[in-house]
Design a protein around this motif. Structure first.
Motif, short mmCIF file in Angstrom:
data_model
loop_
_atom_site.label_atom_id
_atom_site.label_comp_id
_atom_site.label_asym_id
_atom_site.label_seq_id
_atom_site.Cartn_x
_atom_site.Cartn_y
_atom_site.Cartn_z
N GLY A 126 0.84 -1.19 0.00
CA GLY A 126 0.00 0.00 0.00
C GLY A 126 0.87 1.24 0.00
O GLY A 126 2.07 1.16 -0.24
N GLU A 127 0.24 2.39 0.26
CA GLU A 127 0.99 3.64 0.31
C GLU A 127 1.91 3.69 1.51
O GLU A 127 2.98 4.28 1.48
CB GLU A 127 0.02 4.82 0.42
N PHE A 128 1.45 3.06 2.60
CA PHE A 128 2.22 3.13 3.83
C PHE A 128 2.83 1.77 4.14
O PHE A 128 2.37 0.73 3.66
CB PHE A 128 1.33 3.57 4.99
N ALA A 129 3.86 1.82 4.96
CA ALA A 129 4.53 0.60 5.38
C ALA A 129 3.53 -0.32 6.09
O ALA A 129 2.61 0.14 6.76
CB ALA A 129 5.67 0.93 6.32
N GLY A 130 3.71 -1.60 5.92
CA GLY A 130 2.90 -2.57 6.65
C GLY A 130 1.55 -2.85 6.02
O GLY A 130 0.84 -3.74 6.45
N GLN A 131 1.19 -2.06 5.01
CA GLN A 131 -0.10 -2.32 4.37
C GLN A 131 0.10 -3.38 3.30
O GLN A 131 0.97 -3.26 2.45
CB GLN A 131 -0.63 -1.05 3.71
N ASP A 186 12.18 -7.47 3.49
CA ASP A 186 12.37 -6.07 3.91
C ASP A 186 13.84 -5.75 4.18
O ASP A 186 14.36 -4.80 3.61
CB ASP A 186 11.51 -5.74 5.14
N PRO A 187 14.51 -6.52 5.05
CA PRO A 187 15.91 -6.17 5.28
C PRO A 187 16.83 -6.49 4.09
O PRO A 187 17.79 -5.77 3.87
CB PRO A 187 16.31 -7.01 6.50
N GLU A 195 14.81 -4.38 0.69
CA GLU A 195 14.38 -3.02 1.01
C GLU A 195 13.17 -2.51 0.23
O GLU A 195 12.21 -2.05 0.81
CB GLU A 195 15.53 -2.02 0.86
N THR A 196 13.24 -2.56 -1.10
CA THR A 196 12.09 -2.06 -1.87
C THR A 196 11.59 -3.13 -2.82
O THR A 196 12.28 -4.10 -3.12
CB THR A 196 12.49 -0.84 -2.72
N ASP A 197 10.38 -2.92 -3.32
CA ASP A 197 9.79 -3.87 -4.26
C ASP A 197 10.61 -3.94 -5.54
O ASP A 197 10.79 -5.00 -6.13
CB ASP A 197 8.35 -3.47 -4.59
N ALA A 198 11.11 -2.78 -5.95
CA ALA A 198 11.88 -2.73 -7.20
C ALA A 198 13.15 -3.58 -7.09
O ALA A 198 13.56 -4.25 -8.04
CB ALA A 198 12.25 -1.30 -7.54
N LYS A 258 18.82 -3.11 11.37
CA LYS A 258 18.17 -2.04 12.12
C LYS A 258 16.74 -1.83 11.64
O LYS A 258 16.50 -1.67 10.45
CB LYS A 258 18.97 -0.75 11.93
N GLY A 259 15.83 -1.82 12.58
CA GLY A 259 14.44 -1.53 12.26
C GLY A 259 13.67 -2.69 11.64
O GLY A 259 12.49 -2.56 11.35
N ASN A 260 14.34 -3.82 11.41
CA ASN A 260 13.66 -4.99 10.84
C ASN A 260 13.66 -6.14 11.84
O ASN A 260 14.65 -6.87 11.95
CB ASN A 260 14.35 -5.41 9.53
N MET A 298 14.67 0.74 6.67
CA MET A 298 14.18 1.33 7.91
C MET A 298 12.91 2.14 7.65
O MET A 298 12.90 3.08 6.88
CB MET A 298 15.27 2.25 8.49
N ARG A 299 11.84 1.74 8.33
CA ARG A 299 10.59 2.45 8.16
C ARG A 299 10.39 3.42 9.30
O ARG A 299 10.62 3.09 10.45
CB ARG A 299 9.44 1.44 8.13
N GLU A 342 14.12 3.06 16.99
CA GLU A 342 14.53 2.83 15.61
C GLU A 342 13.56 3.41 14.58
O GLU A 342 13.88 3.44 13.40
CB GLU A 342 14.70 1.33 15.36
N SER A 401 5.03 4.85 0.03
CA SER A 401 5.74 3.75 -0.66
C SER A 401 5.62 3.89 -2.16
O SER A 401 4.56 4.23 -2.68
CB SER A 401 5.13 2.41 -0.28
N PRO A 440 7.56 1.67 -5.73
CA PRO A 440 8.42 0.50 -5.93
C PRO A 440 9.88 0.78 -5.58
O PRO A 440 10.59 -0.11 -5.14
CB PRO A 440 8.27 0.22 -7.42
N LYS A 447 10.91 2.92 0.14
CA LYS A 447 10.16 2.32 1.23
C LYS A 447 9.38 3.40 1.97
O LYS A 447 9.96 4.40 2.38
CB LYS A 447 11.13 1.62 2.17
N GLY A 448 8.10 3.21 2.11
CA GLY A 448 7.27 4.24 2.74
C GLY A 448 7.30 4.20 4.25
O GLY A 448 7.79 3.25 4.86
N ASP A 449 6.77 5.28 4.85
CA ASP A 449 6.67 5.35 6.30
C ASP A 449 5.46 4.55 6.79
O ASP A 449 4.58 4.22 6.01
CB ASP A 449 6.47 6.81 6.73
N TRP A 450 5.44 4.32 8.10
CA TRP A 450 4.22 3.81 8.70
C TRP A 450 3.19 4.93 8.66
O TRP A 450 3.53 6.10 8.50
CB TRP A 450 4.45 3.42 10.17
#
Lengths: 558, 211
Positions: free
Chosen positions: A451-456, A492-493, A496-499, A546-548, B1-2, B43, B101, B103, B106-109
């Motif tokens: 989605g637009e935001f992380a975790g979606q 994710d770690p 990092e990105t879908d691309a 970090k962060g993952n 890192m998000r 983090e 986000s 492609p 990486k987007g924010d929460w």
């Protein structure tokens, strides 16, 4: 502070003493400077009235009612004034010393020197207060540090532009592992204690002598803790939790070499090595720190009759309460449906045939035929059954299916004469890829749902996932180094990105990483395929990023 | 890192003068200091503080927790509570600061928003216009905390997912509010995703939930 408490007690006010204390303590500086400001306004007028008093040369009590600290830009005026006074009272050693203080007062009103005919002692006190006020109101901040990591910051006392100050000391800075080096104009060291540290800054006046008080103020040094240390807490999931499952899991599915007749008239025998599967799933630190269960799951299957490989990985939604069961139901159901279909008499043959036709001629018709049976007879069927399985589990417990939300990655693979067939069905994030190191080849069997935001992402329990996009994909390749299924705890770690999931450099890095090129020297041996590789893979999953800190699951056919 | 962007809007008009604003400052510092002890937050949390009276001002641009120092909040003197303008200002900040986000990126929460005010909006027309814009910003959660004398909930109810009321804006109540905010931020960090809105932990007893 005490006075105020006593006063409140006397007046019989019912205010909460603790609240007042807290408030006053927290705001001590502001209150003091506020009061000082109030005084400033009051002082200006009496200053002129004080003239005759000066002439009289006595009455220090009157002067005492004029706090010097009230003057906001006072340093210059006062130092000049003190000089004047000291001429009158040269005998007083304190004043003599004060006279040496540099005169920086060019703009100071000359008449200021006349007011406040105080005793030398009072003048000293006034000067002290002026400086103290100045010091308090200077904005002095230091960048935050990190525990156990070298800290170095420029601190030049000159830049404070306080000519009266000869030396600055920091009290107890050593207690947190730092030191002030005045000659280098630096504060440096390695912080040893995390937290918000209040450090006392002491200011020594140029005319300071032993026995006289130093001026001081507090400054804050913020030392961040080491996230690794904070993350190191690992609380086992209580076994009596509903739907308990172990905090980690691993599997190695060895497929023995195949013995075929060989040689003249088929009298000899030959062993053909076959690929094996390994998988591991590790609870994320974000769950470990709270003693919460692992939400990921996986399942492996090999049909020795038809030689089909089946791998399934599912990532239960972190926000769904029972997703650990959702991912488990999804993996088991999908695996069983695939296994049953592929073992069904005649079906495997039909599928093999369609694959053979497609390998020979990649025409639209052959592609469509293969897609139809692969999608509706196996992959979508398995995913749909997994969804129904979750809904049943939810209904049995009178819960909404979304409380069991999970992603799902399925892959079925088989070796043919012409190469390998790999089919996949993909719902949610994570990734499925066919990687070949030599020569360099990469096929990604779908797209992550983001989605637009992380975790979606999308979950199997959402009705639209069976109609929104083509989720069944397949490839025929000559050979591969690995077919890899990963939950987003790994992608994710590592990507990092879908691309990046489509970049072979990233896959090369991942493969090197798996083969021991990492800071932990965690190596998975893929050459001598043994039971060990499952344990090695599980250890590898512990990598630091970090962060993952999500659950991590990976399944590899190699 | 998000990153987890957290926006805190603090009303600094005359109504907040004195103890409330002092307590908010102390509360913010305590909150930041306790969030630093939470590895999730350390983090990922990025915090921005916007104050507003007649004009909004971002006194802390979106900053990672690690490098953050809470700036001084000036004692309120100005009259006027332009809540609408403050929200509009914040939406603009979100557009420029929050990363979505793509492609390649990486987007924010989903960001979290905490508004501390007395619920009044002297710019009611703009306020009404800005509500739909705020709703489009996809906050993980919006909490309005009513402070000051005689707070009004009607306005904030229109955009906040939860509204809490502090009868007494004394330092200990405000401190417990920020403790709750940090707990909510920590939870937000973990559960943004499948759910549309984060389920916040129950607020402390000093703070009454209205909605």
């Amino acid at each position: 502070m005490e006075t105020i408490k006593n006063y409140l007690k006397k007046t019989g006010m019912s205010a909460d003493e603790n609240q007042i204390t807290d408030f006053l303590e927290a705001n001590e500086n502001e209150i003091k400077s506020f009061l000082a400001d109030l005084w400033k306004d009051q002082v200006v007028k009496p200053a002129e009235e004080a003239l005759p008093i000066e002439a009289a040369g006595e009455q220090p009590a009157a002067a005492a009612s004029q706090p010097a600290a009230a003057v906001s830009e006072p340093a210059a005026a006062v130092s000049e004034q003190i000089t004047a006074v000291s001429e009158q009272a040269a005998a007083v050693s304190e004043q003599a010393a004060a006279a040496e203080a540099p005169k920086i007062s060019t703009e100071a009103p000359k008449d200021m020197a006349k007011f406040g005919a105080a005793t030398p002692l009072h003048e000293e006190q006034r000067k002290q207060e002026v400086l103290q006020h100045q010091i308090k109101n200077r904005q002095i901040t230091f960048p935050n540090g990190k525990i156990n990591q070298p800290y170095e910051v420029d601190f030049d006392a000159e830049k404070l532009q306080m000519p009266e100050i000869a030396e600055i000391l920091f009290e107890n800075l050593e207690a947190i592992g730092l030191q002030y080096f005045p000659e280098e104009h630096k504060i440096k060291g390695v912080p040893t204690k995390s937290g918000d540290h209040k450090v006392e800054m002491k200011f020594k006046r140029k005319d300071w002598e032993v026995g006289k008080p130093l001026l001081s103020r507090e400054v804050m040094f913020i030392i961040n803790p080491d996230p690794r240390e904070l993350w190191s807490k690992n609380i086992p999931t209580p076994e009596d939790v509903e739907y308990y499952k172990p905090d980690s899991d691993k599997a190695f599915l060895k497929v023995e070499p195949k013995t075929v007749k060989d040689g003249f008239l088929g009298l000899g025998k030959k062993e053909i090595p076959r690929k094996s599967m390994v998988a591991a799933s590790q609870r994320g630190r974000s769950h470990a720190i709270e003693g919460k269960p692992r939400d990921d799951d996986f399942a492996l299957h090999f049909d020795s009759q038809t030689e089909w490989y089946v791998m399934v990985v599912a990532d239960g939604a972190g926000s769904a309460n029972y997703s650990r069961k959702g991912s488990q139901v999804a993996c088991q159901t999908a695996k069983e449906v695939c296994a049953n279909q592929l073992a069904k008499e005649g079906f495997s043959d039909v599928l093999d045939c369609a694959i053979g036709e497609y390998a020979k001629d990649k025409s639209e018709k052959n592609r469509a035929d293969l897609y139809r049976s692969l999608h509706s007879e196996i992959l979508a069927k398995a995913a749909w059954a997994a969804k129904i399985g979750i809904e049943k589990e939810a209904a049995a417990n009178r819960r909404a299916p979304k409380e069991y939300a999970t992603t799902l990655l399925i892959s079925i693979c088989k070796k043919f004469d012409f190469g390998w067939f790999v089919g996949a069905f993909w719902v949610g994030d994570g990734g499925i890829g066919i990687y070949r190191k030599e020569p360099q080849r990469l096929k990604i069997l779908g797209e992550p749902d983001g989605g637009e935001f992380a975790g979606q992402t999308r979950f199997l329990t959402m009705p639209e996932v069976f109609s929104d996009r083509v989720r069944t994909r397949f490839e025929v390749v000559e050979d591969f180094t690995a077919v890899v299924l990963m939950s987003d705890g790994v992608t994710d770690p590592k990507f990092e990105t879908d691309a990046n999931l489509n970049k072979i450099e990233k896959w090369n890095a991942l493969w090197d990483d798996l083969n021991g090129h990492n800071e932990d020297n965690a190596k998975v041996s893929f050459l001598d395929s043994s039971e060990q590789s499952a344990a090695q893979l599980l250890r590898w999953l512990d990598f630091w990023s970090k962060g993952n800190h999500d659950d991590r699951t990976i399944a590899i056919l190699f | 890192m998000r990153r987890l962007p957290v926006y805190i809007l603090v009303q600094t008009s005359g109504a907040m003068r004195g103890e409330p604003i002092e307590a908010i400052k102390v509360g913010l510092e305590t909150m930041v200091s306790s969030l630093r002890q939470d590895p999730f937050a350390l983090e990922s949390v990025h915090l921005s503080v916007i104050t507003f009276n007649r004009y909004p001002e971002q006194i802390l641009p979106l900053t990672e927790l690690e490098n953050m120092q809470i700036p001084a909040i000036a004692q309120p003197t100005a009259a006027g509570t332009h809540l609408g303008e403050a929200l509009e200002f914040m939406c603009k900040k979100i557009d420029s600061e929050v990363v979505l986000s793509t492609p390649e990126r990486k987007g924010d929460w989903m960001p979290l928003l905490f508004v501390m005010c007395d619920g009044r909006a002297s710019d009611s027309q703009l306020f009404q216009q800005i509500i739909p814009v705020v709703k489009q910003k996809h906050f993980g959660s919006i909490v309005a905390c009513l402070v000051g004398h005689n707070p009004r909930k009607e306005n904030v109810e229109q955009f906040a997912g939860s509204v809490v009321n502090m009868d007494t804006a004394d330092s200990s109540t405000i401190r417990s509010f920020f403790k709750w905010v940090s707990a909510s931020v920590s939870v937000g960090n973990r559960s943004v995703g499948a759910a549309d809105e984060i389920i916040l932990p129950p607020p402390p007893p000093e703070v009454h939930t209205i909605v």
